[in-house]
Write a protein that holds these residues in place. Structure first.
Motif, mmCIF file in Angstrom:
data_model
loop_
_atom_site.group_PDB
_atom_site.id
_atom_site.type_symbol
_atom_site.label_atom_id
_atom_site.label_comp_id
_atom_site.label_asym_id
_atom_site.label_seq_id
_atom_site.Cartn_x
_atom_site.Cartn_y
_atom_site.Cartn_z
ATOM 1 N N LYS A 1 51.275 -13.074 -18.708
ATOM 2 C CA LYS A 1 50.468 -12.993 -17.480
ATOM 3 C C LYS A 1 51.194 -12.165 -16.420
ATOM 4 C CE LYS A 1 47.454 -16.978 -17.363
ATOM 5 N NZ LYS A 1 47.051 -18.159 -16.598
ATOM 6 N N ILE A 2 50.527 -11.140 -15.957
ATOM 7 C CA ILE A 2 51.097 -10.292 -14.900
ATOM 8 C C ILE A 2 50.256 -10.485 -13.641
ATOM 9 C CG2 ILE A 2 51.557 -7.895 -14.197
ATOM 10 C CD1 ILE A 2 52.086 -7.218 -17.106
ATOM 11 N N ALA A 3 50.935 -10.601 -12.500
ATOM 12 C CA ALA A 3 50.200 -10.801 -11.241
ATOM 13 C C ALA A 3 50.468 -9.673 -10.262
ATOM 14 C CB ALA A 3 50.601 -12.129 -10.622
ATOM 15 N N LEU A 4 49.483 -9.436 -9.417
ATOM 16 C CA LEU A 4 49.650 -8.464 -8.336
ATOM 17 C C LEU A 4 49.017 -9.044 -7.076
ATOM 18 C CD1 LEU A 4 50.356 -5.527 -7.347
ATOM 19 C CD2 LEU A 4 48.028 -4.911 -7.981
ATOM 20 N N LEU B 1 45.009 -11.176 -10.041
ATOM 21 C CA LEU B 1 45.088 -10.549 -8.718
ATOM 22 C C LEU B 1 45.032 -11.651 -7.674
ATOM 23 C CD1 LEU B 1 42.621 -7.563 -9.244
ATOM 24 C CD2 LEU B 1 45.114 -7.511 -9.350
ATOM 25 N N ILE B 2 46.000 -11.656 -6.786
ATOM 26 C CA ILE B 2 46.054 -12.727 -5.777
ATOM 27 C C ILE B 2 45.776 -12.114 -4.411
ATOM 28 C CG2 ILE B 2 47.503 -14.548 -4.784
ATOM 29 C CD1 ILE B 2 49.328 -14.094 -7.347
ATOM 30 N N HIS B 3 44.768 -12.658 -3.724
ATOM 31 C CA HIS B 3 44.542 -12.194 -2.359
ATOM 32 C C HIS B 3 44.638 -13.366 -1.398
ATOM 33 C CE1 HIS B 3 43.259 -9.852 1.011
ATOM 34 N NE2 HIS B 3 42.370 -10.796 1.313
ATOM 35 N N VAL B 4 45.466 -13.207 -0.384
ATOM 36 C CA VAL B 4 45.586 -14.248 0.626
ATOM 37 C C VAL B 4 44.810 -13.793 1.861
ATOM 38 C CG1 VAL B 4 47.164 -15.671 1.986
ATOM 39 C CG2 VAL B 4 47.852 -14.871 -0.277
ATOM 40 N N LYS C 1 53.914 -18.093 0.942
ATOM 41 C CA LYS C 1 53.787 -19.432 0.352
ATOM 42 C C LYS C 1 52.656 -19.465 -0.675
ATOM 43 C CE LYS C 1 53.512 -24.197 1.791
ATOM 44 N NZ LYS C 1 53.036 -25.101 2.826
ATOM 45 N N MET C 2 51.533 -18.841 -0.303
ATOM 46 C CA MET C 2 50.347 -18.875 -1.170
ATOM 47 C C MET C 2 50.571 -18.064 -2.451
ATOM 48 S SD MET C 2 48.160 -20.810 0.105
ATOM 49 C CE MET C 2 49.374 -21.839 0.863
ATOM 50 N N HIS D 1 53.094 -20.098 -9.489
ATOM 51 C CA HIS D 1 53.400 -21.375 -10.149
ATOM 52 C C HIS D 1 52.177 -21.873 -10.905
ATOM 53 C CE1 HIS D 1 57.433 -22.568 -9.108
ATOM 54 N NE2 HIS D 1 57.251 -22.197 -7.843
ATOM 55 N N GLU D 2 51.045 -21.908 -10.209
ATOM 56 C CA GLU D 2 49.815 -22.468 -10.800
ATOM 57 C C GLU D 2 49.383 -21.698 -12.043
ATOM 58 O OE1 GLU D 2 47.991 -24.060 -6.545
ATOM 59 O OE2 GLU D 2 47.097 -22.303 -7.529
#
Lengths: 276, 411
Positions: free
Chosen positions: A4-7, A35-38, A74-75, A81-82
């Motif tokens: 799993k790769i995240a951006l 893809l993580i958007h805060v 933090k997010m 982690h999740e």
């Protein structure tokens, strides 16, 4: 290797290039992309993100988008982690101002606190970066055998031309200063022995690994690894520097900087931080 | 400006020549027996001083060391500079990187290895000041000083032992080195604070300003001061002769820091030590430059200092077997068990904790320097100082074989 790769998406001017770079890695490693958007979820932002995904030719099946609200660092860490992320891709500035250094930018905070390996790209490109010359930190540490293994697997995947493993003789000054009580011949022997020990250490690790067709050079230095790695990477024009990290860095580490903090304050090139 | 006359110059040069030649001869002899050079250099001082030469050939001794007062003052200047430089390279040896990498375990071991000897030494000296020979008028400070003197580890000597045994780069070896570095830093900070509390040593700005300035100076030099050094050194490396420019300016910075700490009422050596740590931790002070500084100071100034110890004290007349026995036994046991228990507290197994215990028990130069300052400021007697010197000699001779023995233990 990286399932799993995240951006982290921030709609910055460099986002298209970062997406393109990440997409290449996702394809190379046959990974899932997160893809993580805060920020607040809105139709407008969703449409914008969808547009970026399509433009970067990301596979809809392999891509998952996570929306989170709260403090960005933090997010993002929480999402890593999740989702049990193996590799987090991040953009970073080459140099930090003294103000940013002590307070820490979002990008640097993520690098420092991420629970997984982090690939920091200082100049992400739309046509994607080639990792032709890669430098590994081979300095004796618990994480080094793992770092070299991960680095070699990565280098094979990205089809690197040359690998340099740079080793630091720990406390060279103290050891040679102490050896100065001996005769000239003994001092020369001690010096040779210190270099040989480092080469042997790396050869011992490499002997257990499948190196494929990679050209691997072992280099030995007498200074502090972070500084020497930065200098060496700049000198040979390296595309990627691979280092290991066993510690969680905090503000205290910035007041009394060491190893990785030294490296983060002036990134010599793209950086892959391997974490277990 | 008053200057030395013809005869005084000759006398001073002969003093220095005699000290350096005999120190070299005995350092070489020590090397043959696989002992640290410092052991030979101290023996050279005992032979050249009142203990042997003064007894067997009083005329020669009288001519060499007592005939010209001005020469002796000039020689004392050399000795002062030597001790400042010794602390400077002791600071250079401290690598904060190594300390950080070893983390909390090294800190636990270092603190435990200091606390137990400090408490043991303090209780002993406070309870029996007359027997031990600590200054009864400055009882608390003198007792703490004694405790601190037996709590110090000689980093350079322990490094040599670990290298000879081939365990320098093992986890245990690095732990011992990192703990010894922490002991150095804590030891010299505590020393400075104690000295500022001492009645005999308080020539400066008063106790609290001195303590405040000491802590500020330490913090400043290890943060912003180090940053400034990092900006100046690249310029020096690039534009000035190498290594000449670097060496002369490093020593100049060392002397400025030393004079500053002397001015604020703590000893000059503290400034030299802290500037050594700050400079040594800079990425722009190359390992080669460190090696040159080591060789330059270890082979010229260290012998002058260690030989001078034998010149100051008569090791036969002032020798007290009772005091020496107590100092050696308490010094060895308290330091060993402190480090051993620290190791166990840090979660290290028994065998390694024993090795750590013997490793950190190694003394050499630093505790002698502390003892000498205590002697010169009137905090301890000559007998107690001799006890400290003998503790240093015994522990530096014994640590290697003991670590070797501990390595073979099947536990």
């Amino acid at each position: 290797m990286y399932h799993k790769i995240a951006l982290a998406i921030a709609f910055s001017p460099r986002i298209e290039a970062l997406l393109s770079e990440t997409n290449r890695l996702v394809n190379l490693f046959d990974s899932q992309l997160v893809l993580i958007h805060v920020g607040k979820r809105s139709d407008e932002r969703e449409a914008k993100l969808q547009g970026l995904i399509e433009k970067a030719n990301l596979s809809a099946e392999k891509t998952k988008v996570i929306w989170k609200e709260g403090k960005p660092v933090k997010m993002i860490i929480e999402a890593c982690h999740e989702e049990e992320i193996d590799l987090l891709v991040a953009g970073a500035l080459k140099n930090e101002s003294i103000f940013t250094y002590y307070l820490g930018s979002v990008g640097r905070k993520i690098i420092r606190k991420a629970p997984c390996s982090v690939l920091t790209l200082i100049e992400p490109k739309l046509e994607t970066t080639g990792f032709s010359q890669i430098v590994f930190n081979g300095t004796q540490a618990q994480i080094t055998p793992f770092l070299i293994k991960q680095g070699i697997d990565f280098a094979k995947k990205v089809d690197a031309d040359q690998i340099f493993i740079l080793n630091e003789i720990k406390m060279y000054g103290l050891q040679m200063g102490t050896a100065a009580e001996d005769s000239e011949q003994e001092v020369a022997h001690t010096r040779r022995q210190l270099v040989q020990d480092e080469i042997k250490y790396v050869e011992g690790i490499l002997g257990k690994l499948d190196q494929g067709d990679l050209k691997i050079n072992i280099k030995v230095t007498g200074g502090r690894w972070a500084i020497e790695l930065a200098r060496f990477s700049e000198k040979i024009g390296a595309d990627l520097l691979v280092v290991g990290d066993e510690h969680k860095l905090n503000f205290f580490d910035r007041i009394f900087p060491h190893d990785l903090e030294d490296l983060l304050s002036t990134l010599p090139c793209n950086l892959l931080i391997v974490k277990k | 400006m008053e200057t030395l006359n013809h005869k005084e110059v000759i006398n001073l040069l002969l003093q220095l020549a005699a000290m350096l030649i005999l120190a070299r001869v005995f350092a070489e002899l020590a090397r043959k027996f696989k002992l640290p050079a410092v052991v030979g250099e101290i023996l050279a001082g005992i032979i050249l001083g009142p203990t042997i030469l003064g007894t067997l050939m009083p005329v020669a001794h009288e001519y060499l060391f007592s005939s010209h007062e001005m020469s002796n003052i000039a020689l004392d200047g050399f000795v002062q500079i030597s001790v400042v430089l010794l602390l400077f390279i002791a600071g250079l040896e401290v690598e904060l990187q190594v300390v950080w990498n070893q983390g909390k375990n090294a800190l636990k071991i270092a603190v435990a290895s200091m606390v137990l000897p400090i408490i043991a030494g303090f209780v002993l000296a406070y309870a029996f000041p007359e027997f031990l020979g600590v200054n009864i008028n400055d009882r608390i400070v003198a007792s703490t000083f004694f405790g601190l003197a037996i709590s110090i580890t000689a980093l350079a000597v322990v490094a040599r032992i670990l290298m000879d045994l081939g365990i320098f780069k093992t986890q245990t070896g690095l732990l011992i080195i990192a703990a010894a570095m922490i002991v150095d830093i804590l030891g010299w900070i505590v020393f400075s604070v104690i000295l500022s509390l001492s009645e005999s040593g308080s020539d400066g700005l008063g106790v609290w300003p001195t303590i405040g300035l000491t802590l500020f100076f330490t913090f400043f030099m290890l943060t912003l001061g180090k940053g400034m050094i990092n900006r100046v050194l690249p310029w020096i490396n690039k534009n000035l002769a190498w290594p000449g420019g670097l060496l002369s300016l490093s020593l100049a910075i060392c002397f400025i820091a030393a004079s500053f700490t002397e001015f604020i009422g703590i000893h000059a050596i503290f400034g030299a030590f802290i500037i050594g740590v700050a400079l040594g931790d800079s990425e722009y002070l190359t390992e080669k430059a460190k090696e040159i500084l080591h060789q330059f100071i270890n082979n010229i100034f260290a012998p002058i200092f260690f030989v001078s110890i034998g010149l100051k004290v008569n090791f036969v007349e002032a020798f007290d077997p009772g005091v020496t026995g107590v100092v050696v036994i308490v010094g060895l046991l308290a330091k060993y068990f402190g480090a051993y228990l620290g190791g166990r507290y840090a979660g290290i197994n028994r065998k390694e904790s024993i090795i750590v215990g013997f490793g950190l028990s190694t003394r050499g130069s630093m505790d002698i320097i502390l003892g000498l300052i205590a002697l010169e400021t009137g905090l301890v007697s000559e007998s107690l100082f001799i006890g400290l010197v003998i503790l240093a000699l015994i522990s530096s001779i014994g640590s290697g074989p003991l670590i070797n023995w501990a390595q073979k233990l099947k536990i």
